[in-house]
Scaffold this motif. Structure first.
Motif, PDB file in Angstrom:
ATOM      1  N   LYS A 192      33.784 -45.898  -1.413  1.00  0.00           N
ATOM      2  CA  LYS A 192      33.756 -45.636   0.018  1.00  0.00           C
ATOM      3  C   LYS A 192      35.181 -45.394   0.487  1.00  0.00           C
ATOM      4  O   LYS A 192      36.064 -46.214   0.263  1.00  0.00           O
ATOM      5  CB  LYS A 192      33.145 -46.825   0.752  1.00  0.00           C
ATOM      6  CG  LYS A 192      32.446 -46.442   2.026  1.00  0.00           C
ATOM      7  CD  LYS A 192      31.556 -47.554   2.497  1.00  0.00           C
ATOM      8  CE  LYS A 192      30.725 -47.103   3.675  1.00  0.00           C
ATOM      9  NZ  LYS A 192      29.803 -48.144   4.114  1.00  0.00           N
ATOM     10  N   TRP A 193      35.382 -44.258   1.098  1.00  0.00           N
ATOM     11  CA  TRP A 193      36.718 -43.885   1.547  1.00  0.00           C
ATOM     12  C   TRP A 193      36.753 -43.854   3.070  1.00  0.00           C
ATOM     13  O   TRP A 193      35.771 -43.524   3.719  1.00  0.00           O
ATOM     14  CB  TRP A 193      37.087 -42.504   1.006  1.00  0.00           C
ATOM     15  CG  TRP A 193      37.030 -42.395  -0.480  1.00  0.00           C
ATOM     16  CD1 TRP A 193      35.958 -42.057  -1.238  1.00  0.00           C
ATOM     17  CD2 TRP A 193      38.095 -42.652  -1.399  1.00  0.00           C
ATOM     18  NE1 TRP A 193      36.274 -42.067  -2.564  1.00  0.00           N
ATOM     19  CE2 TRP A 193      37.582 -42.428  -2.701  1.00  0.00           C
ATOM     20  CE3 TRP A 193      39.427 -43.044  -1.257  1.00  0.00           C
ATOM     21  CZ2 TRP A 193      38.350 -42.585  -3.835  1.00  0.00           C
ATOM     22  CZ3 TRP A 193      40.194 -43.193  -2.390  1.00  0.00           C
ATOM     23  CH2 TRP A 193      39.659 -42.972  -3.663  1.00  0.00           C
ATOM     24  N   ASP A 194      37.902 -44.187   3.612  1.00  0.00           N
ATOM     25  CA  ASP A 194      38.072 -44.112   5.061  1.00  0.00           C
ATOM     26  C   ASP A 194      38.525 -42.698   5.409  1.00  0.00           C
ATOM     27  O   ASP A 194      39.679 -42.449   5.737  1.00  0.00           O
ATOM     28  CB  ASP A 194      39.103 -45.146   5.527  1.00  0.00           C
ATOM     29  CG  ASP A 194      39.106 -45.289   7.048  1.00  0.00           C
ATOM     30  OD1 ASP A 194      38.390 -44.508   7.704  1.00  0.00           O
ATOM     31  OD2 ASP A 194      39.817 -46.154   7.562  1.00  0.00           O
ATOM     32  N   PHE A 195      37.572 -41.755   5.304  1.00  0.00           N
ATOM     33  CA  PHE A 195      37.914 -40.357   5.530  1.00  0.00           C
ATOM     34  C   PHE A 195      38.231 -40.081   6.992  1.00  0.00           C
ATOM     35  O   PHE A 195      38.984 -39.166   7.302  1.00  0.00           O
ATOM     36  CB  PHE A 195      36.768 -39.454   5.059  1.00  0.00           C
ATOM     37  CG  PHE A 195      36.723 -39.282   3.567  1.00  0.00           C
ATOM     38  CD1 PHE A 195      37.561 -38.389   2.931  1.00  0.00           C
ATOM     39  CD2 PHE A 195      35.850 -40.035   2.806  1.00  0.00           C
ATOM     40  CE1 PHE A 195      37.526 -38.235   1.559  1.00  0.00           C
ATOM     41  CE2 PHE A 195      35.811 -39.887   1.434  1.00  0.00           C
ATOM     42  CZ  PHE A 195      36.650 -38.986   0.804  1.00  0.00           C
TER      43      PHE A 195
ATOM     44  N   ARG B  56      27.758 -38.043   0.628  1.00  0.00           N
ATOM     45  CA  ARG B  56      27.052 -38.332   1.879  1.00  0.00           C
ATOM     46  C   ARG B  56      27.969 -37.979   3.036  1.00  0.00           C
ATOM     47  O   ARG B  56      29.141 -38.355   3.049  1.00  0.00           O
ATOM     48  CB  ARG B  56      26.639 -39.805   1.972  1.00  0.00           C
ATOM     49  CG  ARG B  56      25.537 -40.196   1.006  1.00  0.00           C
ATOM     50  CD  ARG B  56      25.167 -41.665   1.128  1.00  0.00           C
ATOM     51  NE  ARG B  56      24.415 -41.928   2.343  1.00  0.00           N
ATOM     52  CZ  ARG B  56      24.818 -42.725   3.331  1.00  0.00           C
ATOM     53  NH1 ARG B  56      25.999 -43.314   3.263  1.00  0.00           N
ATOM     54  NH2 ARG B  56      24.064 -42.922   4.387  1.00  0.00           N
ATOM     55  N   ILE B  57      27.416 -37.256   4.009  1.00  0.00           N
ATOM     56  CA  ILE B  57      28.209 -36.821   5.150  1.00  0.00           C
ATOM     57  C   ILE B  57      27.475 -37.147   6.447  1.00  0.00           C
ATOM     58  O   ILE B  57      26.268 -37.416   6.448  1.00  0.00           O
ATOM     59  CB  ILE B  57      28.500 -35.302   5.093  1.00  0.00           C
ATOM     60  CG1 ILE B  57      27.180 -34.507   5.131  1.00  0.00           C
ATOM     61  CG2 ILE B  57      29.320 -34.944   3.873  1.00  0.00           C
ATOM     62  CD1 ILE B  57      27.376 -33.011   5.232  1.00  0.00           C
ATOM     63  N   ARG B  58      28.231 -37.118   7.530  1.00  0.00           N
ATOM     64  CA  ARG B  58      27.633 -37.256   8.860  1.00  0.00           C
ATOM     65  C   ARG B  58      27.898 -35.963   9.624  1.00  0.00           C
ATOM     66  O   ARG B  58      29.043 -35.533   9.756  1.00  0.00           O
ATOM     67  CB  ARG B  58      28.226 -38.435   9.618  1.00  0.00           C
ATOM     68  CG  ARG B  58      27.660 -38.554  11.046  1.00  0.00           C
ATOM     69  CD  ARG B  58      28.323 -39.647  11.860  1.00  0.00           C
ATOM     70  NE  ARG B  58      27.915 -40.967  11.426  1.00  0.00           N
ATOM     71  CZ  ARG B  58      28.734 -41.884  10.941  1.00  0.00           C
ATOM     72  NH1 ARG B  58      30.026 -41.602  10.796  1.00  0.00           N
ATOM     73  NH2 ARG B  58      28.299 -43.075  10.584  1.00  0.00           N
TER      74      ARG B  58
ATOM     75  N   GLU C 114      31.800 -35.339   8.937  1.00  0.00           N
ATOM     76  CA  GLU C 114      32.582 -36.489   8.483  1.00  0.00           C
ATOM     77  C   GLU C 114      32.058 -36.934   7.122  1.00  0.00           C
ATOM     78  O   GLU C 114      30.857 -37.145   6.950  1.00  0.00           O
ATOM     79  CB  GLU C 114      32.463 -37.635   9.488  1.00  0.00           C
ATOM     80  CG  GLU C 114      33.218 -38.884   9.074  1.00  0.00           C
ATOM     81  CD  GLU C 114      32.982 -40.039  10.032  1.00  0.00           C
ATOM     82  OE1 GLU C 114      33.449 -41.154   9.719  1.00  0.00           O
ATOM     83  OE2 GLU C 114      32.325 -39.830  11.067  1.00  0.00           O
ATOM     84  N   ILE C 115      32.934 -37.033   6.133  1.00  0.00           N
ATOM     85  CA  ILE C 115      32.534 -37.486   4.797  1.00  0.00           C
ATOM     86  C   ILE C 115      32.440 -39.008   4.807  1.00  0.00           C
ATOM     87  O   ILE C 115      33.403 -39.699   5.145  1.00  0.00           O
ATOM     88  CB  ILE C 115      33.539 -37.012   3.733  1.00  0.00           C
ATOM     89  CG1 ILE C 115      33.563 -35.478   3.681  1.00  0.00           C
ATOM     90  CG2 ILE C 115      33.176 -37.569   2.366  1.00  0.00           C
ATOM     91  CD1 ILE C 115      34.596 -34.913   2.732  1.00  0.00           C
ATOM     92  N   LEU C 116      31.271 -39.525   4.419  1.00  0.00           N
ATOM     93  CA  LEU C 116      31.049 -40.968   4.421  1.00  0.00           C
ATOM     94  C   LEU C 116      31.255 -41.581   3.044  1.00  0.00           C
ATOM     95  O   LEU C 116      31.899 -42.618   2.908  1.00  0.00           O
ATOM     96  CB  LEU C 116      29.628 -41.278   4.915  1.00  0.00           C
ATOM     97  CG  LEU C 116      29.288 -40.816   6.336  1.00  0.00           C
ATOM     98  CD1 LEU C 116      27.843 -41.154   6.653  1.00  0.00           C
ATOM     99  CD2 LEU C 116      30.217 -41.459   7.351  1.00  0.00           C
TER     100      LEU C 116
END
Length: 218
Positions: A9-12, A183-185, A211-213
């Motif tokens: 999990k990255w803080d993109f 996974r994206i938003r 936004e990339i989750l």
């Protein structure tokens, strides 16, 4: 048997914010001084674009009441009005204007198409929606006849508002697909690209909303 890599999990969002800050600072440092004989085309937010659109329509209405012969002025996009800025290596629009008037069948058709696109832009901005150039054409095929006519009107409207086409919320058609462990938003929608099958996710032209989750890319 090889173990499946665990998803990281990255803080993109934080990374994207830092990148945008960097771009803004870079833009400030590289402020371009335009030659005096050229016009400035601005990237506008939704409110700014609406204000310019309303000012434009007000000026047309005033001409109707004052002279009964409405006309529209816009920067000419002919080759004689394209200026090369040698210092910044840019092609710029000059200050020559062309006027579209209601004085013949061809000019009436041209202005009617402009007004139809202007109406569509107003609706998109008010509702905060986006549409592709293809969708604008299909909104009134009988009026536009061919997509080249609607495309020309779209570019004319952006030029009349002294802004970019994207600022009018009209975008190019989506091209390309993406598939994989990602996974994206997209605004309020969460999309898992791994479960979309062989067709994948059609890449949106509005990437600012993405936004990339999660991703296991390294």
């Amino acid at each position: 048997m090889a173990k499946k890599k665990s998803k990281k999990k990255w803080d993109f969002k934080a990374a994207k914010d830092l990148f945008y800050d960097y771009l803004e600072k870079r833009q400030e440092k590289k402020q371009i001084n335009l030659p005096p004989e050229t016009i400035q085309i601005d990237n506008l937010n939704r409110k700014e674009a609406l204000n310019r659109l309303y000012n434009l329509t007000d000026s047309v209405i005033e001409k109707i009441y004052s002279s009964g012969r409405p006309s529209i002025q816009l920067p000419s996009r002919t080759s004689t009005n394209i200026i090369w800025d040698e210092e910044n290596d840019l092609l710029l629009l000059g200050k020559q204007l062309q006027e579209k008037q209601f004085h013949s069948l061809s000019s009436v058709a041209d202005i009617t198409r402009l007004m139809r696109v202007l109406e569509a832009v107003n609706e998109l901005l008010v509702k905060d929606l986006h549409a592709t150039k293809r969708e604008i054409f299909y909104s009134d095929v009988k009026l536009f006849g061919e997509q080249k006519n609607s495309d020309k009107s779209i570019e004319d409207i952006a030029t009349m508002l002294y802004t970019t086409r994207n600022s009018t919320h009209i975008v190019a058609s989506a091209k390309g697909s993406c598939i994989g462990r990602l996974r994206i938003r997209d605004k309020s929608d969460i999309i898992d690209l791994e479960g979309l099958g062989s067709g994948g996710w059609t890449i949106s032209p509005m990437l600012d909303n993405i936004e990339i989750l999660e991703s296991d890319a390294e």
